[in-house]
Design an enzyme around this catalytic site. Structure first.
Site, short mmCIF file in Angstrom:
data_model
loop_
_atom_site.label_atom_id
_atom_site.label_comp_id
_atom_site.label_asym_id
_atom_site.label_seq_id
_atom_site.Cartn_x
_atom_site.Cartn_y
_atom_site.Cartn_z
N SER A 108 0.84 -1.19 0.00
CA SER A 108 0.00 0.00 0.00
C SER A 108 0.87 1.23 0.00
CB SER A 108 -0.91 0.03 1.23
OG SER A 108 -1.53 1.29 1.35
N MET A 109 0.62 2.12 -0.95
CA MET A 109 1.35 3.39 -0.99
C MET A 109 0.99 4.25 0.22
SD MET A 109 1.20 6.50 -3.79
CE MET A 109 -0.51 6.91 -3.44
N ARG A 110 -0.32 4.47 0.45
CA ARG A 110 -0.75 5.38 1.51
C ARG A 110 -0.35 4.88 2.89
NH1 ARG A 110 -3.49 6.47 -2.48
NH2 ARG A 110 -4.09 4.29 -2.63
N THR A 111 -0.56 3.59 3.16
CA THR A 111 -0.26 3.08 4.49
C THR A 111 1.23 3.17 4.78
OG1 THR A 111 -2.17 1.61 4.44
CG2 THR A 111 -0.44 1.08 6.02
N ARG A 159 -0.11 -4.73 8.14
CA ARG A 159 -1.16 -4.70 7.12
C ARG A 159 -1.19 -6.11 6.52
NH1 ARG A 159 -3.70 -0.92 3.60
NH2 ARG A 159 -4.00 -1.72 1.49
N HIS A 216 -10.49 -1.88 8.95
CA HIS A 216 -9.43 -0.92 8.62
C HIS A 216 -9.59 0.30 9.53
CE1 HIS A 216 -6.33 1.03 6.52
NE2 HIS A 216 -6.83 1.13 5.31
N GLN A 232 -8.03 3.92 8.80
CA GLN A 232 -8.69 4.68 7.73
C GLN A 232 -9.90 5.43 8.26
OE1 GLN A 232 -8.01 5.06 4.14
NE2 GLN A 232 -9.44 6.68 4.72
N ASP A 242 -15.78 3.18 -2.44
CA ASP A 242 -14.54 2.41 -2.46
C ASP A 242 -14.56 1.55 -3.72
OD1 ASP A 242 -12.23 1.12 -1.76
OD2 ASP A 242 -13.03 0.11 0.00
N SER A 245 -11.61 -5.50 -4.67
CA SER A 245 -10.43 -5.23 -3.87
C SER A 245 -9.28 -6.15 -4.27
CB SER A 245 -10.75 -5.43 -2.39
OG SER A 245 -11.82 -4.60 -2.01
N CYS A 294 -11.61 6.17 0.09
CA CYS A 294 -10.39 5.79 0.82
C CYS A 294 -9.21 5.53 -0.10
CB CYS A 294 -10.65 4.58 1.71
SG CYS A 294 -11.52 3.24 0.91
N LEU A 295 -9.42 5.49 -1.41
CA LEU A 295 -8.37 5.33 -2.40
C LEU A 295 -7.62 3.99 -2.27
CD1 LEU A 295 -6.84 8.95 -2.49
CD2 LEU A 295 -8.61 7.98 -4.00
N ARG A 349 -4.66 10.42 6.90
CA ARG A 349 -4.19 9.12 7.36
C ARG A 349 -2.96 9.30 8.26
NH1 ARG A 349 -4.95 4.37 4.50
NH2 ARG A 349 -3.47 3.47 5.99
#
Length: 335
Positions: A83-86, A134, A161, A164, A253, A257, A293-294, A321
């Site tokens: 995950s980029m964001r996490t 994660r 999650h 988020q 969302d 997934s 949430c992207l 985030r």
């Protein structure tokens, strides 16, 4: 993005969530060591974390780097799912507050395969002050927390999650001024994001609606957790256009997934009519904000026009985030 449970997994996670929450509260009247489910905490604690996020965010945005509560501390970040964001939000946030984060990707650590989760938990606890994970299976995060002496933060599982949704609540405080007594309408798959909204609704009072196609409803036991708390209005419906009327937040969302990409075409057929577009946002009303949430599949679950509209707060939401997670880490570390 978010993964959906195998049949029965969400129910088992919900039961474990309830049992785990009760056991943790019995063992210590204080604060749980870990951040695994939002409803492990009471309303005052959740609001304390959110208000702390606002304070720390203000300091960071001002350029003040004097607040270094994590100086000399290290965090192990386990990523069974990329995950980029996490990754960037946890790593950057921990760094800005003085700490050092260590990324452990799927090739670095394979819990349950190369090494048992209970062994990983105790080894990493010997090196680090905190663990973020994660993962796919919710049981993995429960096992990490059970065996790790240091705090464990849930960075995502197939059941929920929580980080988020804390970021989402922070964004609502900034743009609406409150979370309580709002109407949040989620349009799409009844996945782990929905489960976390339901668990928040068991703590803070608001009106939560999940509008999803038949057969894609959230876990029934998690819906019951939210309803039995008796503080929020909970609705599950199959009519998104009726659902969004009067919403303060319209939330969506991706439909397929990570781990569900082979179902993408099937899901596009089943989710016809559930795309959040400009017309749906108009039905919601001028007060409604769009959240996502992207990552987003523009033109599928949300249109480009909707995500780029003035009432879209998707990117402030993404930034939050980091700030929400900083406050969560401060809380579990007692800093």
């Amino acid at each position: 993005m978010r993964g959906r449970d195998k049949p029965g997994a969400a129910s088992r996670a919900a039961q474990g969530n309830r049992r785990g929450g009760r056991e943790r509260r019995r063992e210590a009247k204080q604060i749980p060591k870990d951040f695994l489910h939002i409803n492990d905490f009471d309303k005052d604690t959740i609001m304390k974390i959110l208000n702390r996020a606002i304070e720390v965010k203000k300091a960071i945005k001002s350029g003040d780097r004097s607040f270094q509560p994590f100086k000399g501390k290290s965090m192990a970040m386990i990523f069974a799912k990329p995950s980029m964001r996490t990754r960037v939000s946890f790593e950057t946030g921990f760094f800005l507050l003085g700490g050092h984060a260590i990324y452990l990707g799927p090739d670095d650590i394979q819990m349950g395969k190369r090494e048992e989760t209970r062994d990983v938990a105790r080894v990493l606890s010997g090196y680090n002050d905190i663990i973020m994970a994660r993962v796919f299976a919710h049981q993995d995060i429960l096992d990490l927390a059970k065996y790790a002496p240091v705090p464990v933060i849930n960075g995502l599982t197939d059941y929920n999650h929580p980080c988020q949704i804390m970021a989402d609540a922070l964004t609502m405080l900034e743009h609406i001024g409150r979370v309580e007594n709002t109407k949040v309408v989620y349009v799409g798959d009844g996945n782990n994001i929905v489960h976390s909204w339901l668990l928040l609704a068991a703590v803070l009072p608001f009106h939560f609606v999940c509008a999803c196609p038949k057969g894609f409803e959230p876990d029934a036991k998690t819906v019951e957790i939210a309803r039995s708390a008796g503080i929020s209005k909970i609705e599950i419906t199959n009519d998104p256009r009726e659902a969004v009327k009067g919403a303060d937040v319209v939330y969506t969302d991706v439909w397929a997934s990570m781990g569900q990409k082979e179902e993408a075409d099937y899901r596009k057929q089943k989710f016809q009519g559930f795309t959040v577009d400009e017309a749906m946002m108009k039905i919601a009303g001028p007060q409604a904000y769009l959240m996502h949430c992207l990552p987003a599949e523009r033109g599928v679950e949300v249109t480009d026009g909707a995500i780029e509209a003035p009432n879209s707060i998707v990117f402030p939401q993404a930034e939050n985030r980091m700030h929400a997670q900083n406050a969560i880490m401060l809380h579990v570390l007692g800093a």
